[in-house]
Design an enzyme around this catalytic site. Structure first.
Site, PDB file in Angstrom:
ATOM      1  N   LYS A 124    -119.354  18.053  34.377  1.00  0.00           N
ATOM      2  CA  LYS A 124    -121.534  18.556  34.109  1.00  0.00           C
ATOM      3  C   LYS A 124    -122.226  17.395  35.475  1.00  0.00           C
ATOM      4  CE  LYS A 124    -125.271  17.382  30.999  1.00  0.00           C
ATOM      5  NZ  LYS A 124    -125.871  17.024  29.788  1.00  0.00           N
ATOM      6  N   SER A 132    -128.249  19.987  26.810  1.00  0.00           N
ATOM      7  CA  SER A 132    -128.767  20.323  28.213  1.00  0.00           C
ATOM      8  C   SER A 132    -126.876  20.733  29.382  1.00  0.00           C
ATOM      9  CB  SER A 132    -128.797  19.010  28.868  1.00  0.00           C
ATOM     10  OG  SER A 132    -127.970  17.936  29.509  1.00  0.00           O
ATOM     11  N   SER A 191    -126.720  17.863  23.551  1.00  0.00           N
ATOM     12  CA  SER A 191    -127.060  18.123  24.897  1.00  0.00           C
ATOM     13  C   SER A 191    -125.249  18.368  24.450  1.00  0.00           C
ATOM     14  CB  SER A 191    -127.167  17.627  26.582  1.00  0.00           C
ATOM     15  OG  SER A 191    -128.426  17.841  26.108  1.00  0.00           O
TER      16      SER A 191
END
Lengths: 94, 486
Positions: free
Chosen positions: B78, B153, B177
């Site tokens: 990420k 997210s 997330s």
């Protein structure tokens, strides 16, 4: 009304944000809705409740005060929008 | 064989026995990426050349080093996790050109374990969002239905794993997330206990919540990756000096003697019926496997959203004060004075949701409001944490749905921040309490969207959650399904 347009202006200033008049109105509307929802917390009596700032029981993390290798100057300046190879450069202050 | 479909443990044994090469698998993944990315948009940055080079390096060096458990395995990370020399944007315009001069501890550990870095995945700006629609670059799509959100997210990581655009990925979880996008994309996601994994080099959003964790194709892979990334780090003063167990050992045991708590506040009227049904069906399977299910109560659950959405924006407003256009990040050229430069850089660099949270946090911390908001929310956080400590006297793990509905449609909640926040209702309490949570697939909606089960365990008992998740996975066929992309 939890927060007024003037307060939104004031908070934006504290946060160093510039908001257009359109953004200001939208933010006032949205923050009011959100803050109104937060009222929910007042259903709970928390008089003697100790606040939690950290979910895990940890004491202060101390370490020996010794110098360790850290980022070199040229590497720390690498991402600067403006530098003179020795320092960060900002708009004139005085 | 479709090489891109491999899990970490499958690929490990094929590499070790010489049946596949890292180069062949990595090439097959990049072909897949080239074909699917125009639709899925899981990545912000792709590292084709360096990844192929690393693959050849490992193939040449061979796979005898037992310490290098990820040698030759291609992973995605990420874009909130700093990788030395590789652009790390956080999904934000303000960091669009930021190239970290150092590795995060997690990136360092992954590299030391030998993994191949495929690229950096898309995310909501500064990890603020539940749909990936807040990215400054692109909106990732749900591989199961391209007009639905992948969750957020860590939506890019979850979509990349689900679409087989990587073998596994790293995400981060502040209020759900990792768990929520994993659930929406039909993959496994683990948020470790707060303090279990070092946050050094993880770009800060809300420091008392943020944790890095794995998003994987199965539970075994999550255990393998947690083994690699967990542990004390002197560079993160909130990381906990506790010994790390071998999490793969948690998977060998069955469910005999395990008591599973079913918190009634997570099965409420008005929630999606298919989610309710899938979660209950999973509980029946756990019972069938020897676990005992008990009804329990977490009375302060309904206050989680309000408490979290005060505390996290407060921490964010403070953390994001560092973006001033001086040391790194975007600087506006329009400001003549220093103050003008700050204002314009921040206003042009941050997107609407980030600004909204900075505003909320700044307001809640400002003179006269601190007690009413921040202090109150922190007290409610205590009550929520105590709920969990109390309930874990009656059961070893808790089982709940991850989200009240399957993935929603793109654009559905984008104009209504409060509705977006409310969709995090089942993941936030565990974040407030700092306990670990595992998301595993447990069903599918009639529309074809995945549904996930959340398994919560006491602090530092990730092994228990993995054990329950693994047994469920072995006895259902949902995780064998693939999104309809071919």
């Amino acid at each position: 009304m939890k927060i007024t347009l003037e307060e939104v202006e004031y908070v934006a200033d504290l946060a160093r944000l510039e908001v257009s008049s359109e953004e200001k109105e939208q933010l006032t509307h949205q923050m009011n809705r959100i803050l109104l929802y937060m009222e929910k917390l007042n259903e709970l009596d928390t008089t003697d409740v100790v606040p939690t700032s950290h979910a895990i029981d940890l004491r202060n993390a101390f370490r020996e005060d010794v110098v360790r290798e850290s980022l070199h100057r040229v590497d720390s300046l690498e991402n600067a929008p403006e530098s003179n190879d020795e320092e960060f450069v900002v708009p004139r202050i005085i | 064989m479709e090489l891109y479909r491999l899990t970490i443990h499958e690929m490990r044994s094929l590499l070790d026995s010489g049946e596949v090469t890292a180069e062949a698998v990595t090439r097959s993944i990049f072909e897949r990426i080239r074909r699917l990315e125009p639709e899925v948009a899981a990545y912000i940055t792709l590292l084709h050349e360096s990844a192929m080079e690393q693959a050849r390096y490992w193939d040449q060096r061979g796979y005898q080093d037992r310490e290098a458990v990820l040698a030759g395995i291609p992973l995605a990370v990420k874009d909130v996790i700093c990788t030395k020399g590789v652009r790390t944007t956080c999904g934000s315009r303000i960091l669009a050109d930021f190239i970290p001069p150092f590795d995060s501890t997690v990136a360092e550990k992954l590299k030391r374990a030998g993994c191949i870095l495929l690229g950096k995945t898309n995310m909501d700006e500064f990890a603020m969002g539940s749909s990936n629609e807040n990215s400054a670059f692109t909106s990732t799509r749900n591989p199961w239905s391209l007009d639905h959100i992948p969750g957020g997210s860590s939506g890019g990581s979850a979509a990349a794993v689900s679409a087989d655009e990587c073998i596994a990925a790293m995400g981060s979880d502040t209020g759900g997330s990792i768990r929520q996008p994993a659930s929406h994309c039909g993959v496994v996601g683990l948020k470790p206990t707060y303090g279990r994994v070092s946050r050094y080099g993880l770009v800060a959003f809300a420091s008392s919540f943020d944790q890095i964790g794995p998003i994987t194709k199965d539970v075994t892979d999550a255990a393998i990756l947690l083994n690699v990334i967990a542990g004390y780090d002197r560079r993160d003063s909130t990381s906990v000096p506790a010994k790390r167990p071998d999490y793969t050992q948690s998977l060998v045991e069955g469910l005999q003697g395990i008591t599973v708590g079913i918190p009634r506040q997570y099965f409420v009227e008005g929630m999606d019926l298919e989610v309710d049904r899938s979660a209950r069906e999973a509980i029946r399977i756990l019972e069938h496997l020897g676990a005992k299910a008990v009804d329990v109560s977490l009375p302060h659950t309904e206050y989680g959203v309000a408490a979290y959405y005060i505390i996290a924006p407060c921490e964010a407003s403070s953390n994001l004060a560092r973006y001033d256009g001086v040391k790194y990040g975007y600087r506006s050229r329009d400001g003549k004075t220093l103050m003008e430069m700050y204002r314009k850089s921040r206003s042009q660099g941050f997107g609407p949701e980030v600004k909204r949270r900075i505003m909320l946090g700044t307001y809640a911390l400002s003179a006269g409001y601190y007690d009413a908001y921040y202090k109150k929310a922190s007290q409610v956080r205590t009550l929520i944490r105590e709920d969990f400590l109390e309930v874990f006297k009656q059961c070893q793990v808790l089982v709940t749905p991850v989200a009240p509905t399957p993935a929603f449609a793109l654009g559905e909640k984008v104009d209504d921040p409060l509705q977006m926040y409310l969709s995090d209702v089942f993941t936030l309490p565990a974040s407030l309490a700092g306990i670990p949570g595992l998301a595993v697939p447990c069903g599918c909606s009639s529309y074809g969207l995945p549904i996930g089960l959340q398994i919560l365990a006491p602090h530092f008992e990730e092994g228990l959650a993995l054990r329950v998740g693994y047994n469920l996975e072995k006895n259902t066929d949902v995780h064998h399904r693939h999104p309809p992309l071919d």
